[in-house]
Design a protein around this motif. Structure first.
Motif, PDB file in Angstrom:
ATOM      1  N   MET A   1       0.843  -1.086   0.056  1.00 55.44           N
ATOM      2  CA  MET A   1       0.054  -0.066   0.000  1.00 55.44           C
ATOM      3  C   MET A   1       0.946   1.141  -0.029  1.00 55.44           C
ATOM      4  SD  MET A   1      -2.823   1.322   2.705  1.00 55.44           S
ATOM      5  CE  MET A   1      -3.734  -0.246   2.530  1.00 55.44           C
ATOM      6  N   THR A   2       0.562   2.129  -0.949  1.00 56.78           N
ATOM      7  CA  THR A   2       1.415   3.304  -0.733  1.00 56.78           C
ATOM      8  C   THR A   2       1.092   4.432   0.203  1.00 56.78           C
ATOM      9  OG1 THR A   2      -0.212   4.730  -2.570  1.00 56.78           O
ATOM     10  CG2 THR A   2       1.365   3.252  -3.626  1.00 56.78           C
ATOM     11  N   ILE A   3       1.797   5.095   0.449  1.00 58.27           N
ATOM     12  CA  ILE A   3       1.650   6.506   1.435  1.00 58.27           C
ATOM     13  C   ILE A   3       0.420   7.015   1.040  1.00 58.27           C
ATOM     14  CG2 ILE A   3       2.429   8.366   2.559  1.00 58.27           C
ATOM     15  CD1 ILE A   3       5.133   7.378   2.296  1.00 58.27           C
ATOM     16  N   LEU A   4      -0.062   7.318  -0.162  1.00 58.20           N
ATOM     17  CA  LEU A   4      -1.033   8.139  -0.772  1.00 58.20           C
ATOM     18  C   LEU A   4      -2.475   7.395  -0.345  1.00 58.20           C
ATOM     19  CD1 LEU A   4      -2.676  10.635  -1.836  1.00 58.20           C
ATOM     20  CD2 LEU A   4      -2.135   9.404  -4.240  1.00 58.20           C
ATOM     21  N   THR A   5      -2.286   6.049  -0.674  1.00 60.85           N
ATOM     22  CA  THR A   5      -3.565   5.290  -0.526  1.00 60.85           C
ATOM     23  C   THR A   5      -3.847   5.094   1.083  1.00 60.85           C
ATOM     24  OG1 THR A   5      -2.897   3.990  -2.505  1.00 60.85           O
ATOM     25  CG2 THR A   5      -4.365   2.987  -0.932  1.00 60.85           C
ATOM     26  N   PHE A   6      -2.711   4.875   1.915  1.00 58.24           N
ATOM     27  CA  PHE A   6      -2.994   4.750   3.256  1.00 58.24           C
ATOM     28  C   PHE A   6      -3.677   6.246   3.903  1.00 58.24           C
ATOM     29  CE2 PHE A   6      -0.789   5.893   7.368  1.00 58.24           C
ATOM     30  CZ  PHE A   6      -1.692   4.962   8.271  1.00 58.24           C
ATOM     31  N   THR A   7      -3.019   7.263   3.401  1.00 56.12           N
ATOM     32  CA  THR A   7      -3.706   8.743   3.912  1.00 56.12           C
ATOM     33  C   THR A   7      -5.184   9.014   3.719  1.00 56.12           C
ATOM     34  OG1 THR A   7      -1.454   9.416   3.659  1.00 56.12           O
ATOM     35  CG2 THR A   7      -3.223  11.152   3.866  1.00 56.12           C
ATOM     36  N   ILE A   8      -5.376   8.513   2.153  1.00 56.33           N
ATOM     37  CA  ILE A   8      -6.587   8.556   1.900  1.00 56.33           C
ATOM     38  C   ILE A   8      -7.637   7.844   2.497  1.00 56.33           C
ATOM     39  CG2 ILE A   8      -8.412   8.306  -0.246  1.00 56.33           C
ATOM     40  CD1 ILE A   8      -6.144   9.118  -2.029  1.00 56.33           C
ATOM     41  N   ILE A   9      -7.382   6.569   2.902  1.00 57.02           N
ATOM     42  CA  ILE A   9      -8.167   5.608   3.624  1.00 57.02           C
ATOM     43  C   ILE A   9      -8.255   5.984   5.033  1.00 57.02           C
ATOM     44  CG2 ILE A   9      -8.287   3.125   4.470  1.00 57.02           C
ATOM     45  CD1 ILE A   9      -7.001   2.147   2.005  1.00 57.02           C
ATOM     46  N   LEU A  10      -7.197   6.622   5.641  1.00 55.32           N
ATOM     47  CA  LEU A  10      -7.207   7.067   6.978  1.00 55.32           C
ATOM     48  C   LEU A  10      -8.097   8.402   7.213  1.00 55.32           C
ATOM     49  CD1 LEU A  10      -6.012   6.252   9.576  1.00 55.32           C
ATOM     50  CD2 LEU A  10      -4.086   7.838   9.182  1.00 55.32           C
ATOM     51  N   LEU A  11      -8.108   9.297   6.017  1.00 50.84           N
ATOM     52  CA  LEU A  11      -8.939  10.262   6.096  1.00 50.84           C
ATOM     53  C   LEU A  11     -10.350   9.982   6.197  1.00 50.84           C
ATOM     54  CD1 LEU A  11      -7.152  12.675   3.662  1.00 50.84           C
ATOM     55  CD2 LEU A  11      -7.578  13.344   5.986  1.00 50.84           C
ATOM     56  N   ILE A  12     -10.793   9.017   5.343  1.00 48.27           N
ATOM     57  CA  ILE A  12     -12.078   8.493   5.198  1.00 48.27           C
ATOM     58  C   ILE A  12     -12.729   7.953   6.536  1.00 48.27           C
ATOM     59  CG2 ILE A  12     -14.014   6.997   4.180  1.00 48.27           C
ATOM     60  CD1 ILE A  12     -11.991   7.247   1.546  1.00 48.27           C
ATOM     61  N   GLY A  13     -11.890   7.050   7.224  1.00 42.84           N
ATOM     62  CA  GLY A  13     -11.888   6.515   8.351  1.00 42.84           C
ATOM     63  C   GLY A  13     -12.128   7.310   9.407  1.00 42.84           C
ATOM     64  N   ALA A  14     -11.193   8.554   9.468  1.00 44.80           N
ATOM     65  CA  ALA A  14     -11.173   9.552  10.618  1.00 44.80           C
ATOM     66  C   ALA A  14     -12.317  10.276  10.472  1.00 44.80           C
ATOM     67  CB  ALA A  14      -9.785  10.129  10.386  1.00 44.80           C
ATOM     68  N   TYR A  15     -12.738  10.599   9.221  1.00 49.51           N
ATOM     69  CA  TYR A  15     -14.089  11.419   9.033  1.00 49.51           C
ATOM     70  C   TYR A  15     -15.305  10.641   9.574  1.00 49.51           C
ATOM     71  CZ  TYR A  15     -17.756  13.644   6.586  1.00 49.51           C
ATOM     72  OH  TYR A  15     -19.124  14.371   6.432  1.00 49.51           O
ATOM     73  N   CYS A  16     -15.544   9.329   9.375  1.00 45.98           N
ATOM     74  CA  CYS A  16     -16.330   8.632   9.954  1.00 45.98           C
ATOM     75  C   CYS A  16     -16.280   8.604  11.425  1.00 45.98           C
ATOM     76  CB  CYS A  16     -16.433   7.194   9.542  1.00 45.98           C
ATOM     77  SG  CYS A  16     -16.638   6.834   7.681  1.00 45.98           S
ATOM     78  N   ALA A  17     -15.087   8.571  12.015  1.00 50.21           N
ATOM     79  CA  ALA A  17     -14.922   8.486  13.482  1.00 50.21           C
ATOM     80  C   ALA A  17     -15.436   9.812  14.059  1.00 50.21           C
ATOM     81  CB  ALA A  17     -13.389   8.239  13.906  1.00 50.21           C
ATOM     82  N   GLY A  18     -14.953  10.941  13.315  1.00 49.09           N
ATOM     83  CA  GLY A  18     -15.245  12.318  13.878  1.00 49.09           C
ATOM     84  C   GLY A  18     -16.947  12.571  13.918  1.00 49.09           C
ATOM     85  N   LEU A  19     -17.602  11.986  12.810  1.00 46.52           N
ATOM     86  CA  LEU A  19     -18.851  12.101  12.700  1.00 46.52           C
ATOM     87  C   LEU A  19     -19.560  11.219  13.860  1.00 46.52           C
ATOM     88  CD1 LEU A  19     -21.657  12.964  11.082  1.00 46.52           C
ATOM     89  CD2 LEU A  19     -21.404  11.022   9.718  1.00 46.52           C
ATOM     90  N   LEU A  20     -19.293   9.881  14.087  1.00 48.20           N
ATOM     91  CA  LEU A  20     -19.570   9.132  15.172  1.00 48.20           C
ATOM     92  C   LEU A  20     -19.306   9.713  16.424  1.00 48.20           C
ATOM     93  CD1 LEU A  20     -21.159   6.484  15.585  1.00 48.20           C
ATOM     94  CD2 LEU A  20     -18.949   5.399  15.605  1.00 48.20           C
ATOM     95  N   GLY A  21     -18.316  10.186  16.685  1.00 46.81           N
ATOM     96  CA  GLY A  21     -17.842  10.665  18.104  1.00 46.81           C
ATOM     97  C   GLY A  21     -18.464  12.109  18.247  1.00 46.81           C
ATOM     98  N   SER A  22     -18.852  12.736  17.309  1.00 47.27           N
ATOM     99  CA  SER A  22     -19.606  13.994  17.612  1.00 47.27           C
ATOM    100  C   SER A  22     -21.067  13.626  17.953  1.00 47.27           C
ATOM    101  CB  SER A  22     -19.656  14.816  16.349  1.00 47.27           C
ATOM    102  OG  SER A  22     -20.168  16.035  16.567  1.00 47.27           O
ATOM    103  N   LEU A  23     -21.735  12.706  17.328  1.00 48.49           N
ATOM    104  CA  LEU A  23     -23.129  12.640  17.498  1.00 48.49           C
ATOM    105  C   LEU A  23     -23.474  11.857  18.668  1.00 48.49           C
ATOM    106  CD1 LEU A  23     -24.142  11.614  14.040  1.00 48.49           C
ATOM    107  CD2 LEU A  23     -24.871  13.579  15.016  1.00 48.49           C
TER     108      LEU A  23
END
Length: 278
Positions: A1-23
């Motif tokens: 897995m490239t660094i770019l792919t890792f970062t994109i997946i992590l961004l998406i996962g973190a967005y879901c984490a922030g949404l769930l944590g906020s609610l």
């Protein structure tokens, strides 16, 4: 897995984490820790460091929005932060002697029981008569309704809620987590605070506890910028989105989301406790 792919997946996962944590008021670490440890094989200490950054981002992003909308009970949050801060100091000291793996497993089992109790609850504490202590401390308040206008509420069992917050602080000091679950349980289940108020007030509080723990992790070199930065950006975006959604969502939906998030935390705690990753 490239660094770019890792970062994109992590961004998406973190967005879901922030949404769930906020609610749900649990902080962003609910999804971040399982994502990093189970999906990417990141060392648990670095995952906790990133989760602490996520919790601070959630608290900063959604917390400010909830305060602006008038949902957060600031006075209650500041009062209960006294307990979590004292507990965190005690937990940091206790961590020198206690087996954290055992504590993590017990904590996970308690969370499973909490889900059962939450799902059995039908009301949102309508008509609660406040206790004398709550009235003296002026911990009552109002919150806006999605149909317009505001609704007033009172709360009770201040001592029980304060004691539970001490426990939340202790777990934060021992395990390096935000303990947003116990914060919401203390306010919603024990003090009878309306669910939307308890989740938003937990978001307001959780950043303070996470900041204290993050200092320790920074000193030990467990906050890796390549992991923490995409987590911070994604979680902040999710937290701000959650702040806009919460006012329009039904309490029943929020409670189901909360229970799902608790189960995720419980499985993560039990797994990492049994495998000795704490």
């Amino acid at each position: 897995m490239t660094i770019l792919t890792f970062t994109i997946i992590l961004l998406i996962g973190a967005y879901c984490a922030g949404l769930l944590g906020s609610l749900t008021g649990l902080g962003g670490g609910v999804v971040v820790i399982p994502l990093l440890t189970l999906a990417f094989g990141v060392d648990f200490h670095y995952a906790i460091g990133a989760a602490l950054v996520a919790s601070i981002s959630t608290s900063s992003g959604s917390g400010s929005a909830y305060v602006k909308e008038g949902v957060t009970n600031i006075r209650l949050g500041m009062f209960l932060e006294i307990a979590t801060t004292i507990g965190a100091v005690g937990g940091a000291v206790a961590a020198l002697w206690l087996q954290t793996n055992t504590i993590a497993v017990i904590y996970g089992l308690v969370l499973v029981l909490t889900v059962v109790m939450q799902l059995r609850r039908k009301s949102d504490h309508d008509g609660v008569v406040g206790s004398p202590a709550a009235r003296r401390l002026r911990l009552y308040g109002t919150y806006p309704l999605k149909t317009g206008g505001t609704k007033s509420y009172q709360l009770r069992n201040v001592g029980g809620g304060f004691a539970t917050m001490l426990g939340a602080g202790v777990l934060s000091g021992i395990l390096g987590i935000g303990s947003g679950v116990l914060k919401v349980i203390a306010m919603d289940g024990i003090m009878k605070v309306p669910f939307k108020v308890s989740t938003t007030t937990s978001n307001f509080m959780i950043g303070v506890t996470a900041c204290a723990s993050a200092v320790v992790y920074i000193q030990r070199g467990y906050i890796e910028p390549g992991i923490a930065f995409p987590v911070m950006v994604g979680v902040l975006g999710g937290a701000l989105t959650g702040a806009r959604l919460l006012k329009r969502m039904e309490v029943k939906v929020l409670r189901w989301m909360f229970c799902g998030a608790i189960l995720l935390v419980a499985m993560n705690m039990i797994y990492n406790g049994l495998t000795g990753k704490f």
